[in-house]
Design an enzyme around this catalytic site. Structure first.
Site, PDB file in Angstrom:
ATOM      1  NE  ARG A 255      65.537  73.218  43.905  1.00 41.77           N
ATOM      2  CZ  ARG A 255      65.921  72.203  44.689  1.00 41.77           C
ATOM      3  NH1 ARG A 255      65.098  71.750  45.609  1.00 41.77           N
ATOM      4  NH2 ARG A 255      67.109  71.662  44.554  1.00 41.77           N
TER       5      ARG A 255
ATOM      6  CB  CYS B 282      68.512  76.000  44.887  1.00 39.47           C
ATOM      7  SG  CYS B 282      68.659  76.369  43.131  1.00 39.47           S
TER       8      CYS B 282
END
Lengths: 283, 103
Positions: free
Chosen positions: A239, A234
């Site tokens: 994430r 990410c």
């Protein structure tokens, strides 16, 4: 691995507050959230000051991790239940750390802080103190779940690369999630041949994970090749920990690595290929 | 004093850090409220023009939220104990204000 082995529900968590050998740990991006109210008995881990080396850009090493867990009063045999804000991004990141250093029993609270709050479950400001332990990491970093920049470059056109940022970040229209300022040093775009599967597609609005069937369908539709190893990335690796958790811990894929250097590293490298726009691009 | 104060932005928007150049940023900010007033602790998600999730923040005690986006069409969706609600806007560079009602 499976949903049952990796997740606990909010109901389970509420029933197990104060249970022997169960330690709740809150991990947040907004580290002030804990102070405003936390699950009773939960300790706080600050992802920035406690999980990162404070000089180099890297994680805490084995000795630092051991010292951290010892000081938090977490024992080797404790069941650690992680939860946090931002749909459990940083809790998933911490989960991955616990796995890197081989902690036996670690779970993620499905839905994290958001579901807990929206359900109106109890939070307290009561200070938590746990007696220090002598935590010993089972092994040094398990590099079978961590990818570095050279691994990412070598994976272009060869392995599954999953970019889990928002579509606008993937295309290069934004450089950071939209709750952060956009001015950044790195080039916008994505690693060529990476498929775009935003982490948010794996979660329901209340922060809980989607069903196994929905998750399988999501990655199949995105073109993830089950016969290949996968690297998720990410912007800074949090994430993608969420997606790593889905692929490895819920769906049980065997070879999934998180590239924690992610776009802030890759987008700053000199000479590597970059693709812009909504399509994966060519190797 | 931040650049926002000098632009005379209404006080109900969330404060912008002084390090942020609002000339370059597309700021989407506002307040979530219900019939009983501002809703603190609401979860506000920013959805792009295709309805895809872009970011999520929690409102301040005064119900304020703030995003750094890009010019274009956006939808805000708020989830709270008081109920849920949506609002859409076309944002330009600079400060874009929008109210979100939940019920």
């Amino acid at each position: 691995m499976s949903r049952e082995s990796a997740l606990v529900t909010a109901d389970w968590a509420e029933q197990n507050i104060g249970a022997d050998n169960v330690v709740f740990v809150e991990v947040d991006e907004d580290t002030a959230a804990y102070d405003g109210g936390h699950i009773a008995g939960a300790v706080k881990i600050n992802w920035k000051t406690e999980l990162q080396d404070q000089v180099r850009r890297d994680f805490v090493n084995k000795e630092q991790f051991e010292a951290l867990l010892s000081s938090k009063g977490i024992g080797n045999d404790d069941k650690v239940v992680l939860y946090g804000g931002n749909n459990n991004w940083f809790a998933a990141y911490a989960y991955w750390y616990f796995k890197l250093y081989g902690h036996g029993d670690v779970k993620l609270l499905d839905g994290g802080r958001k579901k807990w709050e929206l359900d109106g479950r109890p939070l307290t400001k009561e200070e938590v103190s746990r007696s220090a332990t002598t935590y010993v990491a089972v092994h040094d970093q398990d590099l079978s779940i961590r990818a570095f920049r050279d691994d990412a470059v070598k994976a272009i056109g060869v392995l599954n690369l999953v970019d889990v940022r928002s579509p606008d970040e993937f295309a290069g229209r934004l450089l950071a999630p939209a709750h952060l300022p956009q001015e950044q040093a790195q080039r916008p775009g994505h690693i060529p041949t990476a498929v775009s599967v935003p982490w948010s597609k794996a979660a329901n609005e209340d922060g809980t994970f989607k069903s196994d069937d929905d998750l399988r369908e999501l990655y199949a539709a995105a073109g993830l090749d089950d016969s290949k190893a996968t690297i998720a990335y990410c912007r800074i690796g949090e994430r993608s920990s969420h997606t790593w958790f889905v692929l490895k811990e819920i769906l049980g894929h065997s070879d999934v690595r998180n590239y924690d250097g992610s776009w802030t590293e890759y987008g700053s490298l000199v000479g590597v290929p970059v693709a812009v726009g909504d399509e994966p691009g060519n190797a | 004093m931040s650049a926002v104060d000098s632009c005379g932005a209404p006080e109900q928007s969330a404060p912008i850090p002084a390090s942020v150049d609002v000339e370059k940023e597309t700021v989407i900010t506002g307040v979530v409220s219900s019939g009983d007033g501002p809703v603190g602790g609401a979860y506000v998600r920013l959805l792009d023009s295709t309805g895809e999730f872009t970011a999520e923040v929690v409102t301040s005690p005064a119900g304020q939220f703030r995003f750094f986006a890009a010019p274009g069409n956006w939808t805000l969706r708020a989830l709270s104990r008081q109920g849920n609600g949506d609002a859409s806007l076309a944002a330009d560079r600079g400060i874009n204000e929008i109210a979100v009602a939940v019920a």
